[in-house]
Write a protein that holds these residues in place. Sequence first.
Motif, short mmCIF file in Angstrom:
data_model
loop_
_atom_site.label_atom_id
_atom_site.label_comp_id
_atom_site.label_asym_id
_atom_site.label_seq_id
_atom_site.Cartn_x
_atom_site.Cartn_y
_atom_site.Cartn_z
N ASP A 45 0.84 -1.19 0.00
CA ASP A 45 0.00 0.00 0.00
C ASP A 45 0.88 1.25 0.00
O ASP A 45 2.10 1.19 0.17
N ASP A 46 0.26 2.40 -0.22
CA ASP A 46 1.02 3.65 -0.36
C ASP A 46 1.80 4.00 0.90
O ASP A 46 2.88 4.58 0.82
N TYR A 47 1.30 3.64 2.06
CA TYR A 47 2.00 3.94 3.31
C TYR A 47 3.29 3.12 3.43
O TYR A 47 4.32 3.63 3.86
N LEU A 49 5.00 1.90 0.86
CA LEU A 49 5.92 2.44 -0.14
C LEU A 49 6.59 3.72 0.37
O LEU A 49 7.79 3.91 0.19
N LYS A 50 5.81 4.57 1.04
CA LYS A 50 6.37 5.80 1.59
C LYS A 50 7.41 5.48 2.65
O LYS A 50 8.45 6.15 2.74
N ASP A 51 7.18 4.44 3.45
CA ASP A 51 8.14 4.04 4.47
C ASP A 51 9.49 3.63 3.87
O ASP A 51 10.53 3.86 4.49
N GLY A 53 10.57 4.81 1.04
CA GLY A 53 11.09 5.97 0.32
C GLY A 53 10.79 6.04 -1.16
O GLY A 53 11.52 6.69 -1.90
N ILE A 54 9.72 5.38 -1.60
CA ILE A 54 9.35 5.47 -3.02
C ILE A 54 7.86 5.77 -3.14
O ILE A 54 7.10 5.60 -2.19
N THR A 55 7.48 6.21 -4.32
CA THR A 55 6.06 6.42 -4.61
C THR A 55 5.63 5.36 -5.63
O THR A 55 6.47 4.74 -6.29
N ARG A 56 4.35 5.20 -5.76
CA ARG A 56 3.82 4.20 -6.69
C ARG A 56 4.27 4.48 -8.13
O ARG A 56 4.55 3.57 -8.90
N GLU A 58 7.07 5.47 -9.10
CA GLU A 58 8.47 5.15 -9.29
C GLU A 58 8.75 3.65 -9.43
O GLU A 58 9.88 3.25 -9.69
N ARG A 72 12.20 11.79 -9.10
CA ARG A 72 10.85 12.15 -8.70
C ARG A 72 10.36 13.28 -9.59
O ARG A 72 11.15 13.93 -10.27
#
Length: 79
Positions: A45-47, A49-51, A53-56, A58, A72
Motif C-alpha cells: 500500500d502507499d503507506y 511504499l512511503k516508508d 522511500g518510493i512512490t507508486r 516510481e 521524482r
Amino acid sequence: MFAITLLLSPDNRDMSLLERVRIAYNAFRADRSQRRTVRDLSKLDDYMLKDIGITRSEIMSIAFGSSNERMRGHETRTA
C-alpha cells in the motif's frame, strides 16, 4: 522473446551455442526478477511504499532502470 532474439541473432555468429544459451538464460532471469520486483512493490500500500522511500509512480523506474536514473516529479535532470 528477447532470449530467442539473442540465440538467433546473426550478430552473434562468432559465439558458441553454449555462450548464446547462457546469455539468453541470464537475460530471461533478469527479466523475471524485474517483473517480480514490480509485482511485489505493486502489492504494497502507499503507506508502506512511503516508508521505504518510493512512490507508486516510481515502481517501474526502480525495477527496470538503474537507481541513479530514478527521479521524482519535482526533480530535474541535469546534463
